[in-house]
Design a protein around this motif. Structure first.
Motif, mmCIF file in Angstrom:
data_model
loop_
_atom_site.group_PDB
_atom_site.id
_atom_site.type_symbol
_atom_site.label_atom_id
_atom_site.label_comp_id
_atom_site.label_asym_id
_atom_site.label_seq_id
_atom_site.Cartn_x
_atom_site.Cartn_y
_atom_site.Cartn_z
ATOM 1 N N UNK A 318 0.814 -1.370 -0.102
ATOM 2 C CA UNK A 318 0.101 -0.078 -0.043
ATOM 3 C C UNK A 318 0.897 1.277 0.066
ATOM 4 N N UNK A 319 1.988 1.250 0.819
ATOM 5 C CA UNK A 319 2.926 2.383 0.865
ATOM 6 C C UNK A 319 3.582 2.780 -0.442
ATOM 7 N N UNK A 320 3.797 1.249 -1.083
ATOM 8 C CA UNK A 320 4.758 1.377 -2.438
ATOM 9 C C UNK A 320 3.731 1.912 -3.541
ATOM 10 N N UNK A 321 2.628 1.405 -3.434
ATOM 11 C CA UNK A 321 1.734 1.705 -4.813
ATOM 12 C C UNK A 321 0.465 2.377 -4.343
ATOM 13 N N UNK A 322 -0.205 1.962 -3.489
ATOM 14 C CA UNK A 322 -1.892 2.196 -3.125
ATOM 15 C C UNK A 322 -1.772 3.689 -3.027
ATOM 16 N N UNK A 323 -0.959 4.524 -2.317
ATOM 17 C CA UNK A 323 -0.990 5.843 -1.961
ATOM 18 C C UNK A 323 -0.006 6.745 -2.717
ATOM 19 N N UNK A 324 0.706 5.934 -3.685
ATOM 20 C CA UNK A 324 1.565 7.147 -4.622
ATOM 21 C C UNK A 324 0.839 8.074 -5.293
ATOM 22 N N UNK A 325 -0.372 7.447 -5.915
ATOM 23 C CA UNK A 325 -1.075 8.263 -6.894
ATOM 24 C C UNK A 325 -2.018 9.217 -6.019
ATOM 25 N N UNK A 326 -2.509 9.248 -4.931
ATOM 26 C CA UNK A 326 -3.479 10.369 -4.315
ATOM 27 C C UNK A 326 -2.334 11.122 -3.601
ATOM 28 N N UNK A 327 -1.286 10.841 -3.247
ATOM 29 C CA UNK A 327 -0.163 11.707 -2.523
ATOM 30 C C UNK A 327 0.438 12.473 -3.823
ATOM 31 N N UNK A 328 0.649 12.049 -5.080
ATOM 32 C CA UNK A 328 1.068 12.820 -6.215
ATOM 33 C C UNK A 328 0.149 13.890 -6.543
ATOM 34 N N UNK A 329 -1.290 13.742 -6.294
ATOM 35 C CA UNK A 329 -2.107 14.794 -6.855
ATOM 36 C C UNK A 329 -2.557 15.594 -5.645
ATOM 37 N N UNK A 330 -1.567 15.454 -4.409
ATOM 38 C CA UNK A 330 -1.673 16.475 -2.982
ATOM 39 C C UNK A 330 -3.068 16.031 -2.420
ATOM 40 N N UNK A 331 -3.712 14.948 -2.598
ATOM 41 C CA UNK A 331 -4.651 14.519 -1.655
ATOM 42 C C UNK A 331 -4.447 14.679 -0.224
ATOM 43 N N UNK A 332 -3.463 14.137 0.224
ATOM 44 C CA UNK A 332 -3.081 14.232 1.665
ATOM 45 C C UNK A 332 -2.987 15.620 2.141
ATOM 46 N N UNK A 333 -2.446 16.474 1.169
ATOM 47 C CA UNK A 333 -2.343 17.781 1.575
ATOM 48 C C UNK A 333 -3.521 18.606 1.828
ATOM 49 N N UNK A 334 -4.465 18.425 0.751
ATOM 50 C CA UNK A 334 -5.865 18.843 0.924
ATOM 51 C C UNK A 334 -6.580 18.367 1.988
ATOM 52 N N UNK A 335 -6.456 17.071 2.394
ATOM 53 C CA UNK A 335 -6.946 16.506 3.605
ATOM 54 C C UNK A 335 -6.771 17.136 4.791
ATOM 55 N N UNK A 336 -5.480 17.503 5.234
ATOM 56 C CA UNK A 336 -5.112 18.025 6.223
ATOM 57 C C UNK A 336 -5.607 19.422 6.351
ATOM 58 N N UNK A 337 -5.464 20.308 5.202
ATOM 59 C CA UNK A 337 -5.883 21.561 5.145
ATOM 60 C C UNK A 337 -7.303 21.758 5.627
ATOM 61 N N UNK A 338 -8.139 20.690 5.050
ATOM 62 C CA UNK A 338 -9.597 20.825 5.103
ATOM 63 C C UNK A 338 -9.842 20.521 6.460
ATOM 64 N N UNK A 339 -9.158 19.400 7.052
ATOM 65 C CA UNK A 339 -9.496 19.085 8.485
ATOM 66 C C UNK A 339 -8.954 20.439 9.623
ATOM 67 N N UNK A 340 -8.134 21.047 9.123
ATOM 68 C CA UNK A 340 -7.638 22.276 9.955
ATOM 69 C C UNK A 340 -8.653 23.573 9.852
ATOM 70 N N UNK A 341 -9.180 23.767 8.563
ATOM 71 C CA UNK A 341 -10.101 24.767 8.285
ATOM 72 C C UNK A 341 -11.363 24.282 9.010
#
Length: 355
Positions: A318-341
């Motif tokens: 999962x770390x190698x393949x499954x989450x590479x694509x979401x992280x590449x399109x900054x999904x993890x950054x948007x997730x944290x920003x929305x949580x803080x907001x």
């Protein structure tokens, strides 16, 4: 603050459109005989649901959840409903409209009514404690990600992937538990478990079919696995037909995850997600044959060995393949920003609430 208010308004409109569409299926499509004609009658609703996340939301959370629950789960269940393959949403005098809508939209399945025993009550208490523990671990992983970004100028990709894995693993279970709690509150009915101790799998097949995300597993089994196995049984026989059925199920799951990634990131897929599920599908087919041969010899791997191996394999791939694509399109950054907001928004509303 205005962005959150706009998304709440969009969410209200979305609930109305989804409810209206499924009310049409409940009163109109259900009167049509099961089969191709009923499928034709629900195709307009499926079409609306396919474009739904693209037209309705800009929030990561709402895009992701609408893609997961509406584009994937609801559309799969509507196809099963069209062919009468899902008993939980079969129209009969005993199923109310609200139950029909909730079962299609949410990852839930209404349990057949049975008397509640003391052991069942104790299990419910254990599940609540487990949900609380998962919520705590999810919150810790979120705060670690925030602190890591604040204090480390150049973030290690492996650490980012591990933190994202933990947020998805714990967060999805908490989110689904919230859906179940809301559904139970509205319907007053017992629901089947959505997860069964996913940290304790005895094999890869056990993880995917018996422990992780059971509502999606069941919809894939009814919509993909069983028809594919029936198709290949005359060619390969019942026993061997399970292998193309497993592979087809994992490939479709991978493609649906790619679709979800597209809705969230609005970028063309790089296919890491699909390869993650193809690899797991291949390993499950190999595992099935090894288990058959091992059982004939009376040999079985002890859970104290098989469980860490399975969890390690799932986590590493999962770390190698499954989450590479979401992280590449900054999904993890948007997730944290929305949580803080969202936290800031709630604090603002509480501060300004009338005494």
């Amino acid at each position: 603050m205005e962005g959150i208010e706009d998304e709440l308004n969009n969410f209200t409109k979305a609930v109305f459109i989804i409810s209206l569409s499924l009310t049409y299926c409940y009163y109109i499509s259900s009167r049509i005989a099961k089969g191709k004609l009923r499928l034709l009658s629900v195709l307009p609703v499926i079409s609306i649901f396919v474009i739904f996340p693209l037209m309705s939301f800009s929030s990561f959370y709402l895009q992701c959840n609408s893609a997961l629950c509406i584009v994937w789960l609801a559309n799969f269940k509507l196809v099963l409903f069209a062919f009468g393959k899902d008993d939980n949403i079969s129209i009969n005098p005993s199923i109310p409209l609200l139950d029909f809508i909730l079962v299609i939209v949410f990852p839930i399945k209404i349990k057949e009514s049975r008397p509640t025993s003391n052991s069942t009550s104790s299990r419910k208490c254990a599940f609540k404690l487990l949900d609380f523990a998962y919520a705590l671990l999810w919150s810790i992983s979120v705060h670690l990600r925030v602190l890591y970004k604040q204090h480390v100028p150049s973030m290690n990709p492996i650490v980012v992937h591990i933190l994202y894995f933990s947020r998805i693993f714990f967060g999805l279970q908490i989110e689904f538990a919230s859906f179940a709690a809301l559904s139970k509150l509205l319907t007053g009915k017992e629901l089947e478990p959505q997860f069964k101790n996913p940290l304790l799998p005895t094999s890869l097949g056990n993880f995917w079919s018996k422990r992780w995300n059971l509502m999606f597993s069941k919809s894939l089994k009814s919509a993909i696995h069983e028809p594919t196995r029936s198709l290949f049984t005359p060619i390969l026989g019942r026993r061997l037909a399970i292998h193309p059925a497993i592979l087809a199920t994992f490939v479709v799951s991978g493609l649906m995850h790619e679709v979800m990634s597209f809705y969230v990131g609005r970028t063309w897929p790089t296919w890491e997600l699909t390869w993650f599920f193809i690899i797991h599908g291949l390993y499950v087919t190999i595992e099935v044959e090894i288990k058959k041969k091992a059982s004939k010899c009376g040999w079985k791997l002890h859970p104290i060995i098989s469980t860490p191996l399975t969890v390690g394999f799932v986590m590493s791939t999962a770390i190698w393949l499954a989450y590479a694509e979401p992280i590449h399109c900054l999904a993890d950054v948007r997730e944290i920003e929305e949580y803080v907001a969202l936290v800031d928004y709630v604090k603002h509303r509480l501060r300004n609430a009338p005494n």
